[in-house]
Design an enzyme around this catalytic site. Structure first.
Site, PDB file in Angstrom:
ATOM      1  N   HIS A   1       0.855  -1.206   0.000  1.00 16.77           N
ATOM      2  CA  HIS A   1       0.000   0.000   0.000  1.00 16.77           C
ATOM      3  C   HIS A   1       0.894   1.261   0.000  1.00 16.77           C
ATOM      4  O   HIS A   1       0.903   2.046   0.959  1.00 16.77           O
ATOM      5  CB  HIS A   1      -0.853  -0.061   1.273  1.00 16.77           C
ATOM      6  CG  HIS A   1      -2.041   0.838   1.311  1.00 16.77           C
ATOM      7  ND1 HIS A   1      -1.958   2.196   1.186  1.00 16.77           N
ATOM      8  CD2 HIS A   1      -3.357   0.555   1.492  1.00 16.77           C
ATOM      9  CE1 HIS A   1      -3.172   2.718   1.291  1.00 16.77           C
ATOM     10  NE2 HIS A   1      -4.039   1.742   1.476  1.00 16.77           N
TER      11      HIS A   1
ATOM     12  N   GLU B   1      -0.519   1.480  -5.381  1.00 12.39           N
ATOM     13  CA  GLU B   1      -0.326   0.218  -4.671  1.00 12.39           C
ATOM     14  C   GLU B   1      -0.283  -0.969  -5.640  1.00 12.39           C
ATOM     15  O   GLU B   1      -1.104  -1.035  -6.556  1.00 12.39           O
ATOM     16  CB  GLU B   1      -1.493   0.021  -3.689  1.00 12.39           C
ATOM     17  CG  GLU B   1      -1.730   1.237  -2.813  1.00 12.39           C
ATOM     18  CD  GLU B   1      -3.078   1.206  -2.103  1.00 12.39           C
ATOM     19  OE1 GLU B   1      -3.567   0.115  -1.785  1.00 12.39           O
ATOM     20  OE2 GLU B   1      -3.649   2.290  -1.873  1.00 12.39           O
TER      21      GLU B   1
HETATM   22  O1  TA6 Z   1      -6.084   1.435  -0.667  1.00 14.17           O
HETATM   23  C1  TA6 Z   1      -7.149   2.269  -0.485  1.00 14.17           C
HETATM   24  C2  TA6 Z   1      -7.820   2.004   0.840  1.00 14.17           C
HETATM   25  O2  TA6 Z   1      -8.268   0.682   0.914  1.00 14.17           O
HETATM   26  C3  TA6 Z   1      -8.919   3.049   1.012  1.00 14.17           C
HETATM   27  O3  TA6 Z   1     -10.201   2.526   0.852  1.00 14.17           O
HETATM   28  C4  TA6 Z   1      -8.631   3.712   2.318  1.00 14.17           C
HETATM   29  O4  TA6 Z   1      -9.489   3.464   3.337  1.00 14.17           O
HETATM   30  C5  TA6 Z   1      -7.177   3.386   2.547  1.00 14.17           C
HETATM   31  O5  TA6 Z   1      -6.898   2.176   1.916  1.00 14.17           O
HETATM   32  C6  TA6 Z   1      -6.596   3.471   3.937  1.00 14.17           C
HETATM   33  O6  TA6 Z   1      -6.981   2.413   4.745  1.00 14.17           O
HETATM   34  P1  TA6 Z   1      -6.528   2.316   6.249  1.00 14.17           P
HETATM   35  O7  TA6 Z   1      -7.094   1.046   6.781  1.00 14.17           O
HETATM   36  O8  TA6 Z   1      -5.030   2.313   6.221  1.00 14.17           O
HETATM   37  O9  TA6 Z   1      -7.055   3.532   6.944  1.00 14.17           O
END
Ligand code: TA6
Length: 282
Positions: free
Chosen positions: A155, A257
């Site tokens: 991510h 990502e």
């Molecule tokens: O990768 C995008 C995502 O899944 C979004 O939907 C957003 O919520 C982000 O990741 C961050 O997630 P987190 O659980 O780290 O707050």
């Protein structure tokens, strides 16, 4: 300059710092198996790490490269992004030379993971730096007797100077699930992705390398093994929902990502899967 690999502390938590002989630098946290910082040789920081990130050894760290496993986002019954991002990984190996330094972290199933997801696994995350390049490789081994399926992502939070000026090239013609618009499936028809609102897209089956342009700086981003690419920015509207992001932090980050999120990866007993994301400062 000789390479250096040191176990030190960063914001009060244990980390491994890597310095290759040619001057590339990275900081990797065993908590989360997470790259927190990367600067290529003679270059500046390339990853966003939130000033408001929590370093308490329990809360997932906002920024760098969190590992989502065995679930990406809310694609299942597990906590968002699974349990690897708030597990403590073991340092399994580290090496360096004139033009590289690397560390391998390992995470295996335990009581906590088994209670959430009753599968036997071993993850190895190898973070390698050298010259202008960062390689992050996630290997997943099924060490049990039955097949399992998972989604996953690296991510990556890219640090940008001003997100509205960023241009992301290479996604033209790809279908994506628009998580910011009721999961509608759309096709990208623009030459570049521009961020001027909340963006939360899962691009399917991306084989091309991407190019992120941020003024005079360019970053090549390439995934292997991971079929999909997620592009995320919470924009002003959603940024407020994250206590570990300053209200204007969305301007300094763009998540690009490497993901397996469109479909699940099925892994037989004794089988291994491998995915990698490579960033190259151009
Ligand atoms: O990768 C995008 C995502 O899944 C979004 O939907 C957003 O919520 C982000 O990741 C961050 O997630 P987190 O659980 O780290 O707050």
């Amino acid at each position: 300059m000789p390479f250096q690999i040191q176990q030190t502390e960063f914001r009060g938590q244990p980390v491994v710092t890597l310095l290759s002989g040619d001057g590339a630098r990275a900081v990797v946290s065993p908590f989360g198996g997470q790259v927190l910082s990367w600067a290529p040789a003679n270059g500046l920081e390339q990853l966003f790490l939130s000033d408001a990130a929590v370093f308490d050894g329990k809360t997932p760290i906002r920024g760098g490269i969190p590992v989502c496993f065995p679930q990406f986002s809310k694609l299942g019954k597990l906590p968002q992004h699974g349990f690897a991002q708030d597990a403590v990984w073991e340092v399994a190996d580290s090496r360096g030379g004139d033009d590289f330094a690397l560390v391998t972290l390992r995470l295996t199933d335990d009581e906590r993971s088994f209670a959430l997801w009753p599968s036997s696994f071993e993850l190895e995350l190898t973070v390698a730096i050298g010259g202008e390049r960062l390689d992050v490789e996630l290997e997943v081994a099924n060490t049990g007797h039955a097949p399992f399926a998972f989604t996953a992502a690296l991510h990556t939070y890219v640090l940008v100077s001003e997100v509205e000026n960023v241009r992301l090239e290479g996604l033209n013609g790809h279908d994506y699930r628009d998580a910011a618009d009721n999961d509608t499936i759309k096709r990208d028809t623009g030459d570049v992705v521009v961020v001027d609102d909340e963006l939360n897209r899962v691009y399917h089956d991306v084989e091309r390398a991407l190019l992120l342009r941020d003024g005079s700086r360019s970053l090549g981003i390439h995934g292997e093994g991971f079929p999909d690419v997620v592009v995320w920015n919470p924009w002003e509207t959603r940024c407020r929902d994250f206590p570990d992001l300053a209200p204007d932090a969305f301007r300094r980050m763009l998540c690009v990502e490497a993901a397996a999120a469109h479909g699940k990866i099925l892994l037989d007993a004794d089988d291994t899967w491998c995915g990698r994301q490579t960033l190259v400062k151009l």
